[in-house]
Structure formats: structure tokens, C-alpha cells
Design an enzyme around this catalytic site. Structure first.
Site, PDB file in Angstrom:
ATOM      1  N   LYS B  43       0.799  -1.226   0.000  1.00 38.67           N
ATOM      2  CA  LYS B  43       0.000   0.000   0.000  1.00 38.67           C
ATOM      3  C   LYS B  43       0.831   1.275   0.000  1.00 38.67           C
ATOM      4  CE  LYS B  43      -3.956  -2.014  -0.117  1.00 38.67           C
ATOM      5  NZ  LYS B  43      -4.607  -2.114  -1.425  1.00 38.67           N
ATOM      6  N   SER B 257      -3.644 -12.561   3.870  1.00 37.48           N
ATOM      7  CA  SER B 257      -4.199 -12.357   2.524  1.00 37.48           C
ATOM      8  C   SER B 257      -3.286 -12.996   1.478  1.00 37.48           C
ATOM      9  CB  SER B 257      -4.402 -10.875   2.224  1.00 37.48           C
ATOM     10  OG  SER B 257      -3.170 -10.233   1.979  1.00 37.48           O
TER      11      SER B 257
END
Lengths: 91, 315
Positions: B43, B257
Site C-alpha cells: 500500500k 491475505s
């Protein structure tokens, strides 16, 4: 031929509260018709104008049917079908 | 490698082969280690790109307040950049996210507004949009709809992958804002004929899908179905199992994830093997496992881990 279909909370009002229901059909479309015969109202929540509704995702064996053959996706015995509302993912 | 500052060290992450998890010498898996970024996640790329774009067009000015709905990583990236650049940051975060993520955000000086667990990130987005309407002077970068998110991956992640793996046949990543898949997917499709772009979507517990009605569903504004070739839903059990295999067999300590992404990548690998095709499958390791230790995913049996993750936003 039997296929297991997982129903999300939001649609269980149509399945008498059942989380998992069984249905039959050679294609996803036929399966949904079969489910409708026992769970009236369900089809309209999944399909609009012959297409999957925007905020509904359906997976056959964990694969999104929009990348298979959509409502024409063929089904085999013991396939698993999961219906989920589209939600925001982690980010 | 030498950089002028932490922010300048963004990207150029390693792509590592997975000799033990790869199905065969002809069907190979490659992991792009995005935990090597400044705050430890993929991110950092979209967060910095969104801030720079907002600075360039004048939306962000000295002393501005940034508002963002986030389940953790984007908030952490923004918090680091905001601290260095002198912005105030307010994150709207679902309450069913791990404590580590909250601590990190507070450390970097972000303020946290909790949104209800039920509804997951949908609720965080809804609450943030409401706050943005009440506070027109706050700047919501809005990662789910900000083109700079996908552009960051189109301009950096995609070219890095192609440079390191010109023979790439498949790209697999997690589906959240869809920014990684849209950006890398578009770039690779332009450069590599026939490349497959595969999404792995985390499947959470029922709490997260508990909408009042179906019309409250959410599809990120960035999402363009035509960029993908397939999309898999991966539940917590498979995600945890693969996260552990990645550590056990290849030594990589990744977030949960990534296990979901690896699960999809292995499925693709098996199909390629069955078809007798060769394949070079690259996937994104979005972050390390550090922020998820308290979820209980890394200890005990798979059944125990699955139970502990019920109701949590694990990706």
C-alpha cells in the site's frame, strides 16, 4: 444431480433460514430456476433483466461465474455454489 | 542501495522464486515481496502516489487533514507519509481489525475513528463518505475510486514485474480496492499477449456480509471486470493453510491475505500442469505476518485458526 448452494444471511428469508440448500440443473440458470420452485422470490434477488444483479456474486467451486459462462455456466454433480453480496475488500 | 529518504526507497521490491512450492520445473511460482516497502506493505505505492497527485493538483496543502477508510495497510502508509509531510490523518477503520494495525497507526500519529464490525469495510467507506460530506475541508483520497491507486501499479509494480520476469504468463493478487490488479493487469496486458490476470478475493465470515439489503453492496469505482481473466473466492481456512505452507516450505512469513493469493496461484499452477503447459506465475506478497500475530492464525490447528478468524477482517 445435486449441487450444494450456500445462501448469504440477507437471502435466507427465502430459504426458511437455511444456510445451505440443495438444487439441481445442468447450468447455473437451470439451478436457479429449480431453487425458485421451492424458494419463491429468490430468483428475483439474484437476476435482473436476465443478468446477475450488480451487487450479487455467485461462485462455482470458488470461481466467480462472471469469468466462466455467467448464468450459462455448466454444473456437475457435487459442485458447490456460493452466493455472496459484493462488499468492499480490505485495503 | 542508497536513497535520499525513506519515501524515496519505495518499490523495486525483490521477486523471488519458490522452488519448493512450484508444481514443476516448467510451472514456476514467483513471489513479489511487497513487505519490503517502507512501512511493510504494497500500500505504500498507491498511498504515496495518491498524496503526490493531490499535492500536484493543489487539493492537499500544508496543514491539510486527510481522511481515509482503511482496514489497515493504506492507513499505515498514509500515516507515515503524512507525518513526514506535515498532514493530519484520520482513518476510518472497521472495529474487527487487528490490534497491531491500530497501534501502528497511532504510533505514526494517525487518529482512528472506528466503524461497526458488521458490514466490514463497506461500513468504513459509508462512515468516511458521511464524514467527508460534513467536513468539506478534509481531503478524502478515497483509495477505492482514486485513479492514482491503479496508476501507481501501472507505473511501478507492473514494469518491475515485467523487467524481472519477461516470461510471465500469469499474475495473481488480492482483490480489495482492485488497484493492484487493475494497474498491473492493464500494464501486462499491453505488453504480454495472452497474459492471465487472476484475482483472489478473501471470503470473510457472515458478519461482514450482513447487509440490510442487497443494494448496499459495494463494487469499487476502480474495478473494471474486463482487466481480469478469472476471480477466485478464498476462505480463511485455505488462506491460513497456504500462509503456513509459504513459511514452512519457502521461509516467507507473510500476512494472511497472501495465503489466499497463493491458494489461487497454486490452483492455476495445477491447471497448467494438467494441461501440460509451462507457466511462470507471479503473485503479490502484500505484507508480512507481523500485524496479524494477535489474530491467532499462526498457532494451533487449522480448525482453531479458522474459528479465531471468524468475524475478523483478516485481509
Amino acid at each position: 444431480m445435486a449441487v450444494e448452494v450456500r445462501i448469504p444471511t440477507i437471502l435466507r428469508q427465502y430459504t426458511g433460514g437455511a444456510k445451505v440448500v440443495e438444487g439441481g440443473g445442468d447450468t447455473l440458470s437451470a439451478l436457479i430456476d429449480d431453487l425458485e420452485s421451492r424458494h419463491e422470490g429468490l430468483r428475483d434477488r439474484l437476476i435482473e433483466n436476465g443478468e446477475l444483479r450488480r451487487f450479487v456474486n455467485i461462485y462455482v467451486n470458488d470461481e466467480d461465474v462472471r469469468f466462466l459462462d455467467g448464468l450459462k455456466t455448466s454444473l456437475s454433480d457435487a459442485d458447490s455454489v456460493t452466493v455472496l453480496p459484493a462488499v468492499a475488500g480490505g485495503a | 542501495m542508497r536513497y535520499e529518504s525513506l519515501l524515496a526507497s519505495l518499490g523495486h521490491t525483490p521477486l523471488v522464486g519458490l522452488p519448493r512450492l512450484s508444481p514443476s520445473p516448467e510451472v514456476r511460482l514467483w513471489a513479489k515481496l511487497e513487505d519490503h516497502n517502507p512501512t511493510g506493505s504494497v500500500k505504500d505505492r498507491p498511498a504515496l502516489r495518491m498524496i503526490e497527485a493531490a499535492e500536484a493538483d493543489g487539493t492537499l496543502q500544508a496543514g491539510s487533514t486527510i481522511l481515509e477508510p482503511t482496514s489497515g495497510n493504506t492507513g499505515i502508509s498514509l500515516a507515515m507519509a503524512a507525518k513526514l509531510k506535515g498532514y493530519r490523518l484520520i482513518c476510518v477503520m472497521p472495529e474487527n481489525t487487528s490490534e497491531e494495525r491500530r497501534q501502528l497507526l497511532r504510533m505514526w500519529g494517525a487518529e482512528i475513528i472506528s466503524s461497526p464490525a458488521a458490514g466490514g469495510s463497506n461500513e468504513a467507506v459509508r462512515v468516511a463518505k458521511g464524514l467527508a460530506a460534513e467536513h468539506p475541508d478534509w481531503v478524502m483520497l478515497y483509495q477505492y475510486g482514486n485513479p492514482s491507486n491503479a496508476a501507481a501499479h501501472y507505473e511501478t509494480t507492473g514494469p518491475e514485474l515485467l523487467e524481472d520476469l519477461p516470461e510471465i504468463t500469469h499474475f495473481v493478487a488480492g482483490l480489495g480496492t482492485t488497484g493492484t490488479l487493475m494497474g498491473v493487469g492493464r500494464y501486462l496486458r499491453e505488453k504480454v499477449p495472452g497474459v492471465q490476470i487472476i484475482a483472489a478475493e478473501p471470503r470473510y465470515g457472515e458478519l461482514v456480509y450482513g447487509l440490510r439489503n442487497l443494494d448496499e453492496g459495494f463494487v469499487p469505482e476502480l474495478y473494471d471486470e474486463s482487466v481480469l481473466t478469472s476471480r477466485f473466492s478464498v476462505g480463511p481456512r485455505d488462506a491460513v493453510k497456504r500462509t503456513r505452507e509459504l513459511l514452512e516450505l519457502e521461509g516467507i512469513f507473510a500476512g494472511i491475505s497472501t495465503g489466499a493469493v497463493l491458494h489461487a496461484a497454486l490452483g492455476i499452477g495445477r491447471k497448467a500442469m494438467a494441461a501440460g503447459a509451462s507457466a511462470d506465475i507471479a503473485f503479490i506478497v502484500a505484507d508480512g505476518g507481523w500485524k496479524y500475530l494477535s489474530t491467532g492464525a499462526y498457532e494451533g490447528t487449522l480448525d482453531e485458526a479458522e474459528d479465531r478468524l471468524e468475524g475478523q477482517l483478516w485481509a
